[in-house]
Design a protein around this motif. Structure first.
Motif, PDB file in Angstrom:
ATOM      1  N   ALA A 109       0.835  -1.203   0.000  1.00 23.77           N
ATOM      2  CA  ALA A 109       0.000   0.000   0.000  1.00 23.77           C
ATOM      3  C   ALA A 109       0.870   1.253   0.000  1.00 23.77           C
ATOM      4  CB  ALA A 109      -0.925  -0.004   1.207  1.00 23.77           C
ATOM      5  N   GLU A 110       1.972   1.189   0.802  1.00 23.48           N
ATOM      6  CA  GLU A 110       2.882   2.334   0.860  1.00 23.48           C
ATOM      7  C   GLU A 110       3.549   2.558  -0.494  1.00 23.48           C
ATOM      8  OE1 GLU A 110       5.498   1.491   4.078  1.00 23.48           O
ATOM      9  OE2 GLU A 110       4.037   2.031   5.633  1.00 23.48           O
ATOM     10  N   GLU A 111       3.968   1.418  -1.157  1.00 28.53           N
ATOM     11  CA  GLU A 111       4.608   1.540  -2.472  1.00 28.53           C
ATOM     12  C   GLU A 111       3.642   2.127  -3.494  1.00 28.53           C
ATOM     13  OE1 GLU A 111       5.971  -2.398  -3.303  1.00 28.53           O
ATOM     14  OE2 GLU A 111       7.681  -2.261  -1.918  1.00 28.53           O
ATOM     15  N   ASP A 112       2.380   1.652  -3.454  1.00 23.25           N
ATOM     16  CA  ASP A 112       1.364   2.191  -4.365  1.00 23.25           C
ATOM     17  C   ASP A 112       1.172   3.692  -4.147  1.00 23.25           C
ATOM     18  OD1 ASP A 112       1.034  -0.306  -5.379  1.00 23.25           O
ATOM     19  OD2 ASP A 112      -0.828  -0.763  -4.264  1.00 23.25           O
ATOM     20  N   LYS A 113       1.184   4.057  -2.870  1.00 27.12           N
ATOM     21  CA  LYS A 113       0.992   5.471  -2.534  1.00 27.12           C
ATOM     22  C   LYS A 113       2.142   6.316  -3.084  1.00 27.12           C
ATOM     23  CE  LYS A 113      -0.195   8.335   1.449  1.00 27.12           C
ATOM     24  NZ  LYS A 113      -0.212   8.411   2.923  1.00 27.12           N
ATOM     25  N   ASP A 114       3.384   5.748  -2.919  1.00 25.17           N
ATOM     26  CA  ASP A 114       4.563   6.455  -3.429  1.00 25.17           C
ATOM     27  C   ASP A 114       4.473   6.622  -4.951  1.00 25.17           C
ATOM     28  OD1 ASP A 114       5.466   6.624  -0.884  1.00 25.17           O
ATOM     29  OD2 ASP A 114       6.858   4.916  -1.019  1.00 25.17           O
ATOM     30  N   GLU A 115       4.071   5.541  -5.641  1.00 20.96           N
ATOM     31  CA  GLU A 115       3.950   5.598  -7.105  1.00 20.96           C
ATOM     32  C   GLU A 115       2.920   6.636  -7.529  1.00 20.96           C
ATOM     33  OE1 GLU A 115       3.128   1.699  -8.584  1.00 20.96           O
ATOM     34  OE2 GLU A 115       5.072   0.896  -7.954  1.00 20.96           O
ATOM     35  N   GLU A 116       1.779   6.649  -6.810  1.00 24.32           N
ATOM     36  CA  GLU A 116       0.721   7.631  -7.142  1.00 24.32           C
ATOM     37  C   GLU A 116       1.231   9.051  -6.954  1.00 24.32           C
ATOM     38  OE1 GLU A 116      -2.733   6.810  -4.830  1.00 24.32           O
ATOM     39  OE2 GLU A 116      -3.102   4.885  -5.815  1.00 24.32           O
ATOM     40  N   GLU A 117       2.006   9.255  -5.867  1.00 22.08           N
ATOM     41  CA  GLU A 117       2.551  10.593  -5.602  1.00 22.08           C
ATOM     42  C   GLU A 117       3.507  11.007  -6.712  1.00 22.08           C
ATOM     43  OE1 GLU A 117       4.234  10.451  -1.723  1.00 22.08           O
ATOM     44  OE2 GLU A 117       2.286  10.561  -0.695  1.00 22.08           O
ATOM     45  N   ASP A 131       1.548  11.890  -9.772  1.00 19.48           N
ATOM     46  CA  ASP A 131       0.914  13.200  -9.593  1.00 19.48           C
ATOM     47  C   ASP A 131       1.918  14.338  -9.828  1.00 19.48           C
ATOM     48  OD1 ASP A 131      -1.447  11.982  -9.049  1.00 19.48           O
ATOM     49  OD2 ASP A 131      -1.342  12.228  -6.853  1.00 19.48           O
ATOM     50  N   GLU A 132       3.176  14.123  -9.317  1.00 16.75           N
ATOM     51  CA  GLU A 132       4.213  15.127  -9.489  1.00 16.75           C
ATOM     52  C   GLU A 132       4.543  15.319 -10.976  1.00 16.75           C
ATOM     53  OE1 GLU A 132       7.561  14.100  -7.083  1.00 16.75           O
ATOM     54  OE2 GLU A 132       6.465  14.406  -5.184  1.00 16.75           O
ATOM     55  N   GLU A 133       4.702  14.156 -11.671  1.00 17.84           N
ATOM     56  CA  GLU A 133       5.021  14.212 -13.097  1.00 17.84           C
ATOM     57  C   GLU A 133       3.910  14.949 -13.865  1.00 17.84           C
ATOM     58  OE1 GLU A 133       5.656  10.208 -14.376  1.00 17.84           O
ATOM     59  OE2 GLU A 133       7.519   9.986 -13.215  1.00 17.84           O
ATOM     60  N   LEU A 134       2.666  14.615 -13.524  1.00 14.04           N
ATOM     61  CA  LEU A 134       1.520  15.233 -14.207  1.00 14.04           C
ATOM     62  C   LEU A 134       1.484  16.734 -13.962  1.00 14.04           C
ATOM     63  CD1 LEU A 134      -0.931  14.229 -15.899  1.00 14.04           C
ATOM     64  CD2 LEU A 134      -2.246  14.246 -13.802  1.00 14.04           C
ATOM     65  N   GLU A 153       4.046  18.593 -13.233  1.00 17.57           N
ATOM     66  CA  GLU A 153       5.158  19.209 -13.964  1.00 17.57           C
ATOM     67  C   GLU A 153       4.786  19.413 -15.436  1.00 17.57           C
ATOM     68  OE1 GLU A 153       8.564  16.727 -13.344  1.00 17.57           O
ATOM     69  OE2 GLU A 153       8.768  17.315 -11.229  1.00 17.57           O
ATOM     70  N   GLU A 154       4.148  18.372 -16.039  1.00 20.84           N
ATOM     71  CA  GLU A 154       3.729  18.473 -17.439  1.00 20.84           C
ATOM     72  C   GLU A 154       2.725  19.622 -17.635  1.00 20.84           C
ATOM     73  OE1 GLU A 154       2.228  14.690 -18.688  1.00 20.84           O
ATOM     74  OE2 GLU A 154       4.165  13.691 -18.445  1.00 20.84           O
ATOM     75  N   MET A 155       1.822  19.765 -16.680  1.00 20.63           N
ATOM     76  CA  MET A 155       0.793  20.804 -16.786  1.00 20.63           C
ATOM     77  C   MET A 155       1.408  22.196 -16.681  1.00 20.63           C
ATOM     78  SD  MET A 155      -2.279  19.421 -17.086  1.00 20.63           S
ATOM     79  CE  MET A 155      -3.471  20.504 -16.360  1.00 20.63           C
ATOM     80  N   SER A 156       2.472  22.274 -15.856  1.00 20.07           N
ATOM     81  CA  SER A 156       3.076  23.590 -15.635  1.00 20.07           C
ATOM     82  C   SER A 156       4.015  24.017 -16.773  1.00 20.07           C
ATOM     83  CB  SER A 156       3.826  23.596 -14.300  1.00 20.07           C
ATOM     84  OG  SER A 156       4.861  22.635 -14.344  1.00 20.07           O
ATOM     85  N   GLU A 157       4.465  23.087 -17.609  1.00 22.54           N
ATOM     86  CA  GLU A 157       5.357  23.428 -18.722  1.00 22.54           C
ATOM     87  C   GLU A 157       4.601  24.295 -19.766  1.00 22.54           C
ATOM     88  OE1 GLU A 157       6.931  19.893 -20.419  1.00 22.54           O
ATOM     89  OE2 GLU A 157       8.185  19.441 -18.674  1.00 22.54           O
ATOM     90  N   PRO A 158       5.280  25.344 -20.306  1.00 20.39           N
ATOM     91  CA  PRO A 158       4.616  26.195 -21.307  1.00 20.39           C
ATOM     92  C   PRO A 158       4.448  25.445 -22.633  1.00 20.39           C
ATOM     93  CG  PRO A 158       6.905  26.857 -20.975  1.00 20.39           C
ATOM     94  CD  PRO A 158       6.620  25.806 -19.954  1.00 20.39           C
ATOM     95  N   LYS A 159       3.282  25.606 -23.217  1.00 23.60           N
ATOM     96  CA  LYS A 159       3.008  24.912 -24.481  1.00 23.60           C
ATOM     97  C   LYS A 159       3.564  25.723 -25.637  1.00 23.60           C
ATOM     98  CE  LYS A 159      -1.043  22.564 -22.776  1.00 23.60           C
ATOM     99  NZ  LYS A 159      -2.487  22.384 -22.848  1.00 23.60           N
TER     100      LYS A 159
END
Length: 906
Positions: free
Chosen positions: A884-892, A895-898, A900-906
């Motif tokens: 459960a902890e590993e799944d939580k880490d992966e989800e986090e 979320d961080e990657e997503l 970062e992608e959203m914040s990058e200028p298009k």
């Protein structure tokens, strides 16, 4: 050969309890014997020693190797607790109240009458007289009751019935010869020194504790100087000479006069405080006390069965509990101070209490009235007993301890038996019920009753365990019930007197009943419960039993005879006259001799041995007789007790009790004023009008042979006595030849001729050698060796494997031997005519050993299984948590990657 193995059914009678040096075992006096209960290993043992009367006190040496055992008359035995042998006999000639060794083990003090006697303790060198009197200490006016020593063995204190306490020096101290303390208003029950001090605690019967403080330390005791005889001096020079220094003798020894020697100050005591146990004002006698010096804990027992734990000297109450409704006779504390032992003589109870966890370490109680009957379980693992107190108790033959007591009966239990499964106990009682008890759930699951209330005097259960029969002593009828449904199936009438004994055939569904109408009736259970045969007897039938193979019937009658019958042809095959072998003793109040009274005695209990070759018989006598059935002759007589505290033990009356008016026991001590003897009230045997005291009469109420053939047991006035086969000291070779030697056996082992080595070892028949040969055989060779053994050695080897399996740790190895022997030779053994007679006891011994190991290992396996399951569940839980902890880490991370992608200028 048979030797005394154990005494069950009685754990404590009277006297003082002692703990062993390590504190793991309790030494308890039981009648005229001493039992040792090992609390760590859960076993009991009765020492093979006995005194002539009941034991009143036992003293243990500090190293735990020696015990001094004293009986009611003052006869003492010095016993080695290592070799279990009697080292010395001694007689104090008067009753002894207490005995205590000094902590250094060099002296011991005995209190008798108003004297304290100090003896040199038996040393390691062999002395002609092991009890050498050192000093006699006088002072008290009444009987001395208790003793305690200082830790360095310099002084000891003695309590007395005259309410005084006396402190004595064990050596010749200049400042302490003796010191007397008062302050009490009742008998002194206990007196105890404080640790490494002369400070003292005294406890009296009215519940008063006095704390005494000494003005001197133990180091302050000064030895008295031995003075030589002075030279004669002139009258005028006397004073001057005493005051001067004098040099005498060639050695130049200096003896100082009185003037130069400073006078030692005598030891003095003052009462520091006084405390009372009975604060509410109720009169409750304090009966026993013990003090543990390192932890400063005082344990006191009372007549009401209550005990208190106090911390001294502040007298803080730690604990108070009622353990019985009878007076506590003896209290003891073990060396570590964790366990407290209590003895209650009224109920025959022995309890060991762990006061810190507030739990029982050991709790045993015998039948406080006579034992009436016993029975072995089919595998010989358990013994069940029924007593006149209405209790049914089950004892483990290995540990010698009772593990369950059934108290449902409201009157005397007259007979008990096991069913063939070994898990059900059936008991008959005078309360008009027959009850069945389950050994799995420990409950009374069936109660059988008759249409009209009847007193059941005998009982029997058939081989299948389905039919239960009981005989009534008032209506002369036999009742039959079904174990399955609990219903009454039939009432068998026909006897014209009370039914005294019942016995089912071990191989057929036939019931034999003995009655006072001088007949034995055989009832056919399959043919509508009709009388199959009636066997006429010469006298009233007392007991009847079948041989283990069901081919013979033995009957004991009122005229002291044992007759043998063939149950198929209804013919008598032989008889034994046992009246002369009973040898009844003369009771104290008998007006006829023992020889005359023996003419009216008979055997009350019969039992065949496991192989059916001999029969045991016991009755109103201190003897158990073993007869050979084939030769019809007496083989051996066992004297079950030599305890003169029982009545009817001696053949002749004591000459010292004979007066011109006859025996003193026959002279009533009633409170008459010379007008003749007053008529006693009902229940009074002799003496005072209100007296109900009497000596119990020695007798054997029931006998049973163990199904394993290794032991037999008897219920007696003394308790449940177990006698075992002693095979360790007997050299008994079989088919011995010149070439059968240990060397030739070992040569066969070197040549790897396993089968011939086993045969030779069994011909020499020495236990250690047989074990060596058997354990040398490789594991994979066992089936081959078993297959090549001659038939006659198969039985012998099977018996030896059963005996080894009981004590050996090589379980799988011996189990493999047993399995291969039974698989390869089982059918051949079964087809032999003597199968039941010869091999059955061996198989039952094997079953007993396997069952015992199964019980021990199954508990351990269950425990381990639950632990493994717990560990597995815990690891799974942790795994799930980690996942459960590993799944939580992966989800986090996702979320961080997503983000970062959203914040990058298009």
């Amino acid at each position: 050969l048979k030797y005394f193995s154990n005494l069950l059914g009685a754990v404590y009678r009277q006297g003082n309890l002692n703990f062993s040096k390590d504190g793991n075992a309790v030494v308890s006096p039981v009648g005229n014997r001493v039992s040792v209960f090992d609390l760590k290993n859960n076993t009991s043992e009765t020492l093979p020693i006995s005194t002539t009367k009941n034991i009143t006190c036992v003293g243990l040496s500090p190293d735990g190797n020696l015990a001094v055992v004293v009986d009611e008359d003052g006869a003492a035995l010095l016993v080695s607790l290592i070799t279990r042998a009697i080292l010395h006999h001694f007689h104090f000639h008067k009753p002894v109240n207490s005995i205590r060794f000094s902590p250094d083990g060099r002296k011991f003090v005995v209190t008798k009458e108003n004297v304290a006697l100090m003896y040199h303790a038996p040393g390691k060198q062999r002395e002609f007289n092991a009890f050498v009197l050192d000093k006699s200490y006088y002072g008290p006016y009444d009987e001395t009751t208790c003793i305690d020593w200082t830790d360095d063995s310099k002084c000891f204190v003695v309590g007395s019935k005259d309410m005084s306490t006396w402190v004595y020096g064990a050596q010749r101290w200049a400042n302490l010869i003796y010191y007397s303390l008062g302050g009490h208003k009742d008998v002194i029950v206990g007196c105890f020194f404080e640790k490494d001090s002369l400070d003292l605690y005294t406890v009296s019967q009215d519940g008063t504790l006095c704390v005494w403080e000494s003005d001197t330390e133990l180091d302050g005791l000064v030895l008295k100087k031995s003075r030589d005889k002075p030279k004669p001096v002139r009258q005028g020079d006397e004073e001057e000479d005493i005051e001067e220094e004098r040099i005498e003798g060639e050695e130049g020894e200096v003896i100082r006069g009185k003037a130069e020697t400073p006078k030692e100050k005598n030891v003095r005591y003052r009462q520091k405080s006084r405390h009372f146990f009975n604060k509410e004002g109720d009169f409750n006698n304090l009966t026993a006390a013990a003090y543990h010096k390192p932890t400063h804990i005082l344990v006191t027992g009372f007549a009401s069965g209550i005990f208190h734990l106090h911390e001294l000297p502040e007298f803080n109450l730690i604990h108070s509990l009622s353990i019985s409704d009878q007076r506590i006779s003896s209290v003891a504390i073990n060396s570590s101070g964790d366990w407290i032992g209590f003895g209650c003589s009224g109920m025959g109870q022995l309890l060991v209490w762990e006061w810190q966890s507030e739990s029982y370490v050991f709790k045993q109680q015998g039948h406080f009235n006579n034992m009436a009957a016993l029975a072995y379980s089919p595998d010989g693992q358990y013994i069940v007993t029924g007593g006149d107190d209405g209790k049914v108790k089950v004892w483990n033959t290995n540990s010698g301890l009772c593990f369950v007591t059934f108290t449902e009966h409201t009157s005397s239990v007259t007979n008990v038996t096991f069913t063939s499964s070994g898990f059900v106990i059936v008991s008959a009682s005078l309360d008009g019920t027959v009850r069945a008890f389950d050994l799995h759930r420990y409950r009374n699951f069936r109660t059988f009753t008759s249409p009209r209330p009847a007193q059941f005097s005998c009982l029997s259960v058939d081989v299948s365990g389905e039919l239960v029969s009981a005989g009534a002593q008032d209506s002369f009828e036999i009742f039959l019930w079904s174990m399955q449904t609990g219903r009454l199936l039939e009432v068998l009438g026909g006897h014209e007197g009370p039914v005294s004994c019942l016995c089912f055939s071990p191989v057929q569904s036939i019931l034999a009943s003995a009655s006072w109408d001088r007949t034995i009736r055989l009832w056919d259970m399959l043919d509508s419960w009709q009388v199959k045969e009636t066997l006429p007897l010469t006298s009233d039938g007392m007991s009847v039993t079948y041989r283990p193979d069901g081919q013979e019937l033995a009957v004991a009658t009122l005229n002291g005879e044992i007759s043998f019958w063939n149950p198929h042809t209804a013919t008598q095959t032989g008889s034994v006259s046992g009246r002369h072998d009973l040898e009844m003793g003369r009771k104290e109040t008998d007006k006829i001799t023992a020889k005359q009274s023996a003419k009216g005695k008979s055997f009350k209990s019969l039992c065949y041995s496991a192989d059916g070759e001999s029969i045991l018989a016991g009755g109103q006598s201190k003897f158990v007789c073993i007869y050979n059935v084939k030769e019809q002759m007496l083989m051996k007589k066992f004297e079950i007790s030599c305890n003169l505290s029982f009545d009817a033990m001696e053949e002749f009356l004591d000459r010292r009790k004979m007066t011109e008016f006859g025996s003193l026991d026959l002279v009533d001590e009633g409170a008459g004023d010379g007008d003749g003897v007053n008529i006693s009230l009902p229940g009074v045997r002799k003496g005072d009008m209100s007296s109900r005291h009497f000596k119990p009469e020695i007798r054997v109420s029931s006998l049973r042979f163990s199904p394993t053939g290794r032991s037999w047991a008897a219920t007696t006035t003394e308790g449940l006595l177990v006698y075992s086969l002693d095979g360790s000291l007997v050299f008994d070779p079989y088919d011995l030849d010149l070439d059968v030697t240990p060397a030739s056996i070992r040569k066969q082992l070197r040549l790897q001729e396993w089968a011939s080595a086993i045969v030779l070892a069994f011909r020499l028949n020495e236990k250690a050698l047989k074990q060596e040969v058997l354990e040398t055989v490789p594991h994979d060779q066992i089936p081959v060796v078993c297959g090549s053994l001659p038939d006659i050695y198969v039985e012998k080897l099977l018996g030896f494997v059963a005996a080894c399996l009981e004590k050996s740790g090589h379980l799988q190895f011996y189990m493999t031997w047993a399995q291969n022997l039974l698989m390869l030779h089982g059918q051949k053994l079964k087809n032999r005519f003597t199968f039941v007679m010869s091999i059955l006891p061996t198989l039952q011994a094997l079953q007993k050993s396997i069952k015992r190991h199964f019980d021990d290992l199954s508990k351990l396996c269950d425990f381990n299984m639950y632990n493994i399951r717990y560990a597995e569940a815990l690891s799974k839980q942790r795994g799930v948590k980690r996942a459960a902890e590993e799944d939580k880490d992966e989800e986090e991370e996702e979320d961080e990657e997503l983000s970062e992608e959203m914040s990058e200028p298009k």
